[in-house]
Scaffold this active site. Structure first.
Site, PDB file in Angstrom:
ATOM      1  N   ARG A 108      -5.241   6.646  -6.756  1.00 28.15           N
ATOM      2  CA  ARG A 108      -3.865   6.780  -7.246  1.00 28.15           C
ATOM      3  C   ARG A 108      -3.918   7.580  -8.538  1.00 28.15           C
ATOM      4  NH1 ARG A 108       1.154   2.786  -8.430  1.00 28.15           N
ATOM      5  NH2 ARG A 108       1.243   2.991  -6.173  1.00 28.15           N
ATOM      6  N   HIS A 135       3.292   9.752  -1.305  1.00 29.00           N
ATOM      7  CA  HIS A 135       2.931   8.323  -1.334  1.00 29.00           C
ATOM      8  C   HIS A 135       2.879   7.834   0.125  1.00 29.00           C
ATOM      9  CE1 HIS A 135       2.208   4.438  -2.786  1.00 29.00           C
ATOM     10  NE2 HIS A 135       3.379   4.109  -3.290  1.00 29.00           N
ATOM     11  N   GLN A 138       2.930   4.096   1.434  1.00 29.26           N
ATOM     12  CA  GLN A 138       4.240   3.452   1.265  1.00 29.26           C
ATOM     13  C   GLN A 138       5.133   3.709   2.482  1.00 29.26           C
ATOM     14  OE1 GLN A 138       5.561   1.565  -1.531  1.00 29.26           O
ATOM     15  NE2 GLN A 138       7.123   1.154   0.000  1.00 29.26           N
ATOM     16  N   ASP A 231      14.735   5.087  -5.177  1.00 28.34           N
ATOM     17  CA  ASP A 231      13.525   4.937  -5.992  1.00 28.34           C
ATOM     18  C   ASP A 231      13.942   5.172  -7.447  1.00 28.34           C
ATOM     19  OD1 ASP A 231      10.880   4.808  -6.878  1.00 28.34           O
ATOM     20  OD2 ASP A 231      10.342   6.809  -6.164  1.00 28.34           O
ATOM     21  N   CYS A 272      10.842   1.280  -2.688  1.00 35.98           N
ATOM     22  CA  CYS A 272       9.385   1.096  -2.740  1.00 35.98           C
ATOM     23  C   CYS A 272       8.979   0.095  -3.822  1.00 35.98           C
ATOM     24  CB  CYS A 272       8.696   2.439  -2.953  1.00 35.98           C
ATOM     25  SG  CYS A 272       9.309   3.350  -4.380  1.00 35.98           S
ATOM     26  N   ARG A 300       3.181  -3.565   2.771  1.00 36.36           N
ATOM     27  CA  ARG A 300       2.140  -2.710   2.169  1.00 36.36           C
ATOM     28  C   ARG A 300       0.765  -3.251   2.543  1.00 36.36           C
ATOM     29  NH1 ARG A 300       2.972   0.255  -2.170  1.00 36.36           N
ATOM     30  NH2 ARG A 300       1.248   1.428  -1.273  1.00 36.36           N
TER      31      ARG A 300
HETATM   32  N1  NVA Z   1       8.316   7.593  -7.556  1.00 34.57           N
HETATM   33  C1  NVA Z   1       7.641   6.449  -8.113  1.00 34.57           C
HETATM   34  C2  NVA Z   1       7.069   5.599  -7.022  1.00 34.57           C
HETATM   35  C3  NVA Z   1       6.416   4.333  -7.498  1.00 34.57           C
HETATM   36  C4  NVA Z   1       5.854   3.509  -6.377  1.00 34.57           C
HETATM   37  C5  NVA Z   1       6.552   6.905  -9.063  1.00 34.57           C
HETATM   38  O1  NVA Z   1       5.813   7.835  -8.723  1.00 34.57           O
HETATM   39  O2  NVA Z   1       6.454   6.355 -10.156  1.00 34.57           O
HETATM   40  N1   CP Z   2       5.441   0.738  -4.322  1.00 38.33           N
HETATM   41  C1   CP Z   2       4.306   0.853  -5.041  1.00 38.33           C
HETATM   42  O1   CP Z   2       3.481   1.741  -4.839  1.00 38.33           O
HETATM   43  O2   CP Z   2       4.180  -0.108  -5.991  1.00 38.33           O
HETATM   44  P1   CP Z   2       3.038  -0.171  -7.101  1.00 38.33           P
HETATM   45  O3   CP Z   2       3.297   0.966  -8.053  1.00 38.33           O
HETATM   46  O4   CP Z   2       3.224  -1.525  -7.742  1.00 38.33           O
HETATM   47  O5   CP Z   2       1.710  -0.023  -6.438  1.00 38.33           O
END
Ligand code: NVA
Ligand code: CP
Length: 315
Positions: A108, A135, A138, A231, A272, A300
């Site tokens: 990540r 992502h 997800q 989101d 998400c 998830r």
């Molecule tokens: N768009 C958000 C998704 C988090 C799961 C981010 O990248 O922070």
């Molecule tokens: N939805 C998601 O990816 O959550 P986290 O950022 O908590 O992993």
């Protein structure tokens, strides 16, 4: 031909066929049943999994950790200050070291190019646990949730409302194109996905019966929706843009009025998570009977398990 994903990385849904995505969703559903029945698995017995996190995470980290242990594997969390990656060692060298020790790597972070480079040089399956661009794990959880609620994916009407150029909007568009879901984005002009990705998805959509449309009027976009998705307005790493985004995205809040504009009392709400209540969604919608966000979160675990066992496990 039976589906075999052994040795494959999971970097973007673009790399997977409709049948492979459906296979992962079906496998997720059966792993969910197995977990509910209290049956432990052994598909990852003797395997070690590296979990690299440049950005924070609750769901993704916990899902990879618990899924790995459920199947008899050993997960190792590697936070951004725990390893040399990005400080003293190149991605290519780190990939080759981790590939000698681990059986799979979750990444990540910010750049899609990093997860791709890890996959190129590690020699083991690499899974994208979120980048600025995509992502994909997800989306499997989101689509499993859709499948559980509607019994199908093809022909469903999914509307994403909000920051239409972030990793979630991009990935939902790819996933919808691949699975025959009718997908709309409602966003202010300037917050739509990049043209090249839109064109790629439109080309994929012609083969599956999916449609992809863009709206600047959220009320019009949600008409007839089966599911509304939103989101955060500023993703991780974009915190400095929050004030500007709030000003732009205020009319795109998912509230009771927008849910009503679907004309469908059974329209479900997805996110998400984590959510900023009062920005992209109201507390009222988040807590309503239409909200499936915690089923989605639980999914998830099952979907990430399916990705790991099918690509790096002994199935
Ligand atoms: N768009 C958000 C998704 C988090 C799961 C981010 O990248 O922070
Ligand atoms: N939805 C998601 O990816 O959550 P986290 O950022 O908590 O992993």
């Amino acid at each position: 031909m039976p589906i075999n994903l052994k040795g494959r990385s999971f970097l973007t849904l673009k790399d997977f066929t409709t049948e492979e995505i459906q296979y992962l969703l079906d496998l997720s559903a059966s792993l969910k049943e197995k977990k509910r029945a209290g049956v432990r698995g052994s598909a990852l017995a003797g395997k070690s999994i590296a979990l690299i996190f440049e950005k924070p995470s609750t769901r993704t980290r916990c899902a990879f950790t618990v899924a790995c242990i459920d199947e008899g594997g050993h997960p190792e969390y590697l936070g951004k200050n725990d390893i040399q990656l990005g400080h003293k060692e190149s991605v290519k060298d780190t990939a080759r070291v981790l590939g000698r020790m681990f059986d799979g790597i979750q990444f990540r972070g910010f750049k899609q190019s990093v997860v791709e480079e890890l996959a190129l040089y590690s020699g083991v399956p690499v899974w994208n646990g979120l980048t600025d661009m995509y992502h994909p794990t997800q989306i499997l959880a989101d689509f499993l949730t859709l499948q559980e609620n509607f019994g199908k994916l093809r022909g469903l009407r999914l509307v994403y409302v909000g920051d239409g150029r972030n990793n979630m909007a991009n990935s939902l568009m790819i996933g919808s194109a691949k699975t025959g879901v009718h997908f709309r984005i409602a966003a202010p002009g300037g917050l739509f996905p990049e043209k090249a990705l839109v064109e790629e998805c439109l080309a994929i959509a012609t083969g599956t019966g999916s449609t992809i449309e863009f709206f600047e009027d959220p009320q019009k976009a949600v008409s007839g929706a089966d599911a509304i998705y939103t989101d955060v307005w500023a993703s991780m790493g974009e915190e400095d843009k929050l004030a500007e985004r709030i000003a732009l995205l205020k009319p795109f809040q998912v509230n009771a009025e927008l849910m009503k504009a679907t004309g469908n009392p059974e329209c479900i709400f997805l996110h998400c998570l984590p959510a900023v209540k009062g920005n992209e969604v109201t507390e009222e919608v988040f807590e309503s009977r239409n909200s499936k966000v915690f089923d989605e979160s639980e999914n998830r675990l099952h979907t990430i398990k399916a990705v790991m066992v099918s690509t790096a496990g002994n199935l």
